[in-house]
Scaffold this active site. Sequence first.
Site, PDB file in Angstrom:
ATOM      1  N   LYS A  42       0.825  -1.190   0.000  1.00  0.00           N
ATOM      2  CA  LYS A  42       0.000   0.000   0.000  1.00  0.00           C
ATOM      3  C   LYS A  42       0.872   1.259   0.000  1.00  0.00           C
ATOM      4  CE  LYS A  42      -3.214  -2.240   3.231  1.00  0.00           C
ATOM      5  NZ  LYS A  42      -3.722  -2.162   4.610  1.00  0.00           N
ATOM      6  N   GLY A  43       2.110   1.129   0.442  1.00  0.00           N
ATOM      7  CA  GLY A  43       2.946   2.287   0.780  1.00  0.00           C
ATOM      8  C   GLY A  43       3.173   3.279  -0.341  1.00  0.00           C
ATOM      9  N   GLU A  98       7.802   2.357  -6.233  1.00  0.00           N
ATOM     10  CA  GLU A  98       7.944   1.854  -4.864  1.00  0.00           C
ATOM     11  C   GLU A  98       8.159   3.022  -3.905  1.00  0.00           C
ATOM     12  OE1 GLU A  98       7.319   0.007  -2.626  1.00  0.00           O
ATOM     13  OE2 GLU A  98       8.761  -1.605  -2.320  1.00  0.00           O
ATOM     14  N   ASP A  99       7.769   2.824  -2.659  1.00  0.00           N
ATOM     15  CA  ASP A  99       7.991   3.876  -1.660  1.00  0.00           C
ATOM     16  C   ASP A  99       9.423   3.895  -1.158  1.00  0.00           C
ATOM     17  OD1 ASP A  99       7.735   1.453  -0.304  1.00  0.00           O
ATOM     18  OD2 ASP A  99       6.078   2.094   0.967  1.00  0.00           O
ATOM     19  N   ASP A 102      14.794  -1.197   0.637  1.00  0.00           N
ATOM     20  CA  ASP A 102      15.544  -1.496   1.853  1.00  0.00           C
ATOM     21  C   ASP A 102      16.564  -2.591   1.502  1.00  0.00           C
ATOM     22  OD1 ASP A 102      16.113  -1.480   4.595  1.00  0.00           O
ATOM     23  OD2 ASP A 102      14.485  -2.808   5.105  1.00  0.00           O
ATOM     24  N   LYS A 130      17.245   3.251   1.064  1.00  0.00           N
ATOM     25  CA  LYS A 130      18.163   3.030   2.196  1.00  0.00           C
ATOM     26  C   LYS A 130      19.294   2.152   1.682  1.00  0.00           C
ATOM     27  CE  LYS A 130      14.685   2.459   5.805  1.00  0.00           C
ATOM     28  NZ  LYS A 130      14.267   1.580   6.904  1.00  0.00           N
ATOM     29  N   PHE A 151      13.754   4.233  10.545  1.00  0.00           N
ATOM     30  CA  PHE A 151      12.421   3.726  10.220  1.00  0.00           C
ATOM     31  C   PHE A 151      11.512   4.884   9.852  1.00  0.00           C
ATOM     32  CE2 PHE A 151       8.327   1.821  10.333  1.00  0.00           C
ATOM     33  CZ  PHE A 151       8.588   0.630   9.690  1.00  0.00           C
ATOM     34  N   ASP A 158       3.940   3.218   6.571  1.00  0.00           N
ATOM     35  CA  ASP A 158       3.302   2.954   7.861  1.00  0.00           C
ATOM     36  C   ASP A 158       4.230   2.295   8.868  1.00  0.00           C
ATOM     37  OD1 ASP A 158       3.407   0.353   6.548  1.00  0.00           O
ATOM     38  OD2 ASP A 158       2.106  -0.328   8.157  1.00  0.00           O
ATOM     39  N   ARG A 164       0.149   6.559   7.738  1.00  0.00           N
ATOM     40  CA  ARG A 164       0.232   6.661   6.276  1.00  0.00           C
ATOM     41  C   ARG A 164      -0.200   8.029   5.770  1.00  0.00           C
ATOM     42  NH1 ARG A 164       1.253   1.601   4.055  1.00  0.00           N
ATOM     43  NH2 ARG A 164       0.344  -0.187   5.092  1.00  0.00           N
TER      44      ARG A 164
HETATM   45  P1  IMP Z   1      12.896  -4.747   0.983  1.00  0.00           P
HETATM   46  O1  IMP Z   1      12.382  -5.998   0.332  1.00  0.00           O
HETATM   47  O2  IMP Z   1      13.740  -5.065   2.199  1.00  0.00           O
HETATM   48  O3  IMP Z   1      13.624  -3.825   0.043  1.00  0.00           O
HETATM   49  O4  IMP Z   1      11.657  -4.060   1.616  1.00  0.00           O
HETATM   50  C1  IMP Z   1      10.980  -3.041   1.087  1.00  0.00           C
HETATM   51  C2  IMP Z   1       9.650  -2.894   1.810  1.00  0.00           C
HETATM   52  O5  IMP Z   1       9.824  -2.891   3.231  1.00  0.00           O
HETATM   53  C3  IMP Z   1       9.043  -1.556   1.462  1.00  0.00           C
HETATM   54  O6  IMP Z   1       8.171  -1.693   0.370  1.00  0.00           O
HETATM   55  C4  IMP Z   1       8.298  -1.212   2.734  1.00  0.00           C
HETATM   56  O7  IMP Z   1       7.010  -1.770   2.676  1.00  0.00           O
HETATM   57  C5  IMP Z   1       9.050  -1.887   3.831  1.00  0.00           C
HETATM   58  N1  IMP Z   1       9.958  -0.936   4.517  1.00  0.00           N
HETATM   59  C6  IMP Z   1      11.298  -0.917   4.474  1.00  0.00           C
HETATM   60  N2  IMP Z   1      11.800   0.091   5.207  1.00  0.00           N
HETATM   61  C7  IMP Z   1      10.719   0.747   5.720  1.00  0.00           C
HETATM   62  C8  IMP Z   1      10.583   1.910   6.559  1.00  0.00           C
HETATM   63  O8  IMP Z   1      11.550   2.551   7.004  1.00  0.00           O
HETATM   64  N3  IMP Z   1       9.311   2.276   6.842  1.00  0.00           N
HETATM   65  C9  IMP Z   1       8.213   1.620   6.397  1.00  0.00           C
HETATM   66  N4  IMP Z   1       8.300   0.533   5.604  1.00  0.00           N
HETATM   67  C10 IMP Z   1       9.540   0.097   5.284  1.00  0.00           C
HETATM   68 MG    MG Z   2       6.272  -1.010   0.148  1.00  0.00          MG
END
Ligand code: IMP
Ligand code: MG
Length: 178
Positions: A42-43, A98-99, A102, A130, A151, A158, A164
Amino acid sequence: MSGSQPKILLDRATISKTVQNLAKRVSAEYRGRNLVLICILKGAVVFLSDLIRCLDIPVEIDFVRLASYGSGQVSSRKVRITKDIEISIEGKDVLIVEDIVDTGWTLAYLMERFSTHRPKSIKICSLLDKKARREVDIPVHFVGFEIEDRFIVGYGLDFDEKYRGLPDICYLEEKASP
Ligand code: IMP
Ligand code: MG
């Protein structure tokens, strides 16, 4: 983290300028092509809705929703899809919206999954990155802000489904003990 108060990291005016710049770059790159923006629910929904209103090219939009097998804030390496795209992307240019990136596992999974649909191209546009947390090497072509390992909540993101709707990009900080 549940007792933290959100603090502003990037305010709404800064976000707005960056989204406009990203939209200019995306419009220039995809002019005259068949662009489909795929938003990760949803982000990324707030970012998508601002981004598409700044583009000056026609686009199609679609959505995916993912669930990770892990729980809480720890990124899981195993991702599964709970809502798939509904329009055809075969022969089209795809931009995943994408938001935040990570570890990169979510986007690595989606890049692989969407490439089986034989799109003409697939690229990624993420508002936040990040980078220091990356575990899998994925190319993020359009990045709004590279940020430290904090975070983040607000502007669609969220913590436990909260925050959100905050208009600024914020981070959560532990409350000092009394
Ligand atoms: P990845 O697969 O580790 O790159 O994760 C990405 C997903 O983790 C993003 O789409 C977010 O939904 C969630 N996420 C990662 N870091 C944060 C954060 O700091 N705040 C909120 N959601 C996060
Ligand atoms: Mg996301």
